[in-house]
Write a protein that holds these residues in place. Structure first.
Motif, PDB file in Angstrom:
ATOM      1  N   ALA A  19       0.670  -1.145  -0.063  1.00  0.00           N
ATOM      2  CA  ALA A  19       0.130   0.111   0.071  1.00  0.00           C
ATOM      3  C   ALA A  19       0.962   1.266  -0.159  1.00  0.00           C
ATOM      4  O   ALA A  19       0.825   2.305  -0.745  1.00  0.00           O
ATOM      5  CB  ALA A  19      -0.889   0.077   1.260  1.00  0.00           C
ATOM      6  N   ARG A  22       2.498   1.520  -3.489  1.00  0.00           N
ATOM      7  CA  ARG A  22       1.643   2.328  -4.610  1.00  0.00           C
ATOM      8  C   ARG A  22       1.668   3.761  -4.379  1.00  0.00           C
ATOM      9  O   ARG A  22       1.526   4.342  -5.507  1.00  0.00           O
ATOM     10  CB  ARG A  22       0.298   1.665  -4.235  1.00  0.00           C
ATOM     11  CG  ARG A  22      -0.186   0.065  -4.756  1.00  0.00           C
ATOM     12  CD  ARG A  22      -1.361  -0.319  -5.125  1.00  0.00           C
ATOM     13  NE  ARG A  22      -2.255   0.013  -3.919  1.00  0.00           N
ATOM     14  CZ  ARG A  22      -3.317  -0.451  -3.765  1.00  0.00           C
ATOM     15  NH1 ARG A  22      -4.090  -0.987  -5.012  1.00  0.00           N
ATOM     16  NH2 ARG A  22      -4.097  -0.353  -2.606  1.00  0.00           N
ATOM     17  N   GLU A  23       1.555   4.249  -3.330  1.00  0.00           N
ATOM     18  CA  GLU A  23       1.536   5.608  -2.904  1.00  0.00           C
ATOM     19  C   GLU A  23       2.676   6.583  -3.520  1.00  0.00           C
ATOM     20  O   GLU A  23       2.845   7.576  -4.185  1.00  0.00           O
ATOM     21  CB  GLU A  23       1.080   5.981  -1.617  1.00  0.00           C
ATOM     22  CG  GLU A  23      -0.244   5.480  -1.324  1.00  0.00           C
ATOM     23  CD  GLU A  23      -1.526   5.725  -2.316  1.00  0.00           C
ATOM     24  OE1 GLU A  23      -1.577   7.139  -2.646  1.00  0.00           O
ATOM     25  OE2 GLU A  23      -1.972   4.941  -2.669  1.00  0.00           O
ATOM     26  N   LEU A  93      -0.705  10.384   0.552  1.00  0.00           N
ATOM     27  CA  LEU A  93      -1.386  10.093   1.850  1.00  0.00           C
ATOM     28  C   LEU A  93      -1.830  11.401   2.318  1.00  0.00           C
ATOM     29  O   LEU A  93      -2.829  11.158   3.406  1.00  0.00           O
ATOM     30  CB  LEU A  93      -0.618   9.236   2.560  1.00  0.00           C
ATOM     31  CG  LEU A  93      -0.098   7.840   2.205  1.00  0.00           C
ATOM     32  CD1 LEU A  93       1.007   7.110   2.969  1.00  0.00           C
ATOM     33  CD2 LEU A  93      -1.201   6.924   1.957  1.00  0.00           C
ATOM     34  N   ASP A 158      -6.277  -2.405  -0.176  1.00  0.00           N
ATOM     35  CA  ASP A 158      -7.349  -1.195  -0.186  1.00  0.00           C
ATOM     36  C   ASP A 158      -7.648  -0.874   1.266  1.00  0.00           C
ATOM     37  O   ASP A 158      -7.926   0.316   1.548  1.00  0.00           O
ATOM     38  CB  ASP A 158      -8.505  -1.544  -0.931  1.00  0.00           C
ATOM     39  CG  ASP A 158      -7.878  -1.531  -2.644  1.00  0.00           C
ATOM     40  OD1 ASP A 158      -7.234  -0.874  -2.872  1.00  0.00           O
ATOM     41  OD2 ASP A 158      -8.972  -2.136  -3.520  1.00  0.00           O
ATOM     42  N   LYS A 161      -4.584   0.700   2.795  1.00  0.00           N
ATOM     43  CA  LYS A 161      -4.749   2.221   2.472  1.00  0.00           C
ATOM     44  C   LYS A 161      -5.466   2.929   3.052  1.00  0.00           C
ATOM     45  O   LYS A 161      -5.343   4.241   3.585  1.00  0.00           O
ATOM     46  CB  LYS A 161      -4.621   2.224   0.844  1.00  0.00           C
ATOM     47  CG  LYS A 161      -4.743   3.499   0.472  1.00  0.00           C
ATOM     48  CD  LYS A 161      -5.064   3.873  -1.008  1.00  0.00           C
ATOM     49  CE  LYS A 161      -5.175   5.228  -1.581  1.00  0.00           C
ATOM     50  NZ  LYS A 161      -5.416   5.387  -2.889  1.00  0.00           N
ATOM     51  N   LEU A 165      -4.295   6.104   5.287  1.00  0.00           N
ATOM     52  CA  LEU A 165      -4.951   7.320   4.989  1.00  0.00           C
ATOM     53  C   LEU A 165      -5.479   8.334   6.215  1.00  0.00           C
ATOM     54  O   LEU A 165      -5.016   9.223   6.555  1.00  0.00           O
ATOM     55  CB  LEU A 165      -5.944   7.574   4.155  1.00  0.00           C
ATOM     56  CG  LEU A 165      -5.431   7.135   2.804  1.00  0.00           C
ATOM     57  CD1 LEU A 165      -6.696   6.956   1.689  1.00  0.00           C
ATOM     58  CD2 LEU A 165      -4.882   8.470   1.975  1.00  0.00           C
TER      59      LEU A 165
END
Length: 296
Positions: A19, A22-23, A93, A158, A161, A165
């Motif tokens: 995760a 990916r960011e 994020l 997901d 994430k 966040l």
């Protein structure tokens, strides 16, 4: 860019590591495999491969000579990935984060979020039934499920994430609160009292900012119809006060409190003497000044 981690059952460390990547990296080719040929051909490998070599993009931690934090705590893959890619992930994020807050937010997430996953994955901390690591592992398919492990992994990522966040949002908010409290302290004419423009978490700033002389913090309530005067505890999390509010005010409300405190628009004083309030900022500042005089 090709990124690889292991196939099959997954844990919180590899899910959160993915995760974060990916960011930090944006789009990349991702493969879950234990095929050594594919692992060798990858640009970045985490949680598999038996190798830790930052220069080669290798982030496994399952070797005898595994990578450790400065305090000796073993890293898991998320700790390693957060260490090297977390700062690059933070702008996505935490949209709008200032450059000067990156390190503070990164450290907060590392200490209060990532470290716990490192500890759980390496078996150096107790893991209860509601521990985040077990919640992520619950995304693994049941023995009779038709869902593939790869599909379940992406679903778990997901979920991870979303948690990440929120954690970053909270850490960013705390960093901004710390900055606002310290700015208010610098501007205050009396180091024993600070006034904040809004209700925000101030206790961490008091102790991390070493505001040793501070006795009261003043801030508005949620709808700005009143102002609170809050005492400062002697140490983080304490229910005590550096200076309690006067005994003669405690437990009183409205007119009775106003008469006892010598103001016109008092609201209340808590029976334990840790907070009181008035309808105007001027009166609330006066309450703090009167409490200081009574305590001298």
């Amino acid at each position: 860019m090709k990124v690889v981690t292991h196939s099959g059952t997954f844990h919180a460390d590899d899910v959160f590591a993915f995760a974060i990547l990916r960011e930090a990296l944006g789009a990349f080719d991702f493969v879950r495999t234990r095929d050594m040929a594919e692992i060798e051909a990858a640009d970045l490998v985490f949680d598999v491969g038996g190798e830790y070599d930052v220069a080669r993009g290798r982030y496994d931690h399952h070797m005898r000579d595994l990578p450790r934090r400065p305090d000796g705590t073993p890293y898991s893959s998320v700790g390693l990935i957060w260490r090297d890619f977390g700062r690059s992930a933070l702008p996505r994020l935490t949209p709008g984060i200032d450059e000067d807050m990156l390190d503070s937010v990164w450290q907060d997430i590392d200490t209060n979020f990532v470290l716990a996953i490192d500890q759980a994955d390496n078996g150096v901390a107790t893991v209860g039934q509601t521990h985040l690591s077990l919640l992520v592992e619950a995304f693994n398919p049941a023995w009779d499920s038709e869902q593939s492990y790869d599909a379940a992994f992406l679903e778990a990522a997901d979920f991870a994430k979303g948690i990440l966040l929120r954690a970053c949002c909270q850490a960013h908010a705390e960093a901004r609160a710390l900055s606002l409290v310290l700015t208010a302290a610098r501007k205050s004419r009396d180091p024993r009292v600070i006034v904040l423009d809004g209700k925000l978490p101030w206790e961490k700033a008091v102790f991390e900012g070493q505001l040793h002389d501070l006795l009261f913090v003043i801030y508005p309530n949620e709808d700005s119809t009143a102002w609170y005067c809050r005492t400062i505890p002697p140490e983080p999390g304490s229910f005590g006060q550096r200076l309690a509010l006067p005994e003669s005010w405690r437990g009183l409300q409205d007119e009775e409190f106003s008469r006892a405190a010598g103001i016109e628009d008092g609201v209340f004083c808590h029976p334990s003497g840790f907070i009181c309030g008035a309808r105007s900022l001027e009166s609330t500042i006066l309450l703090a000044e009167k409490a200081i005089c009574a305590g001298e």
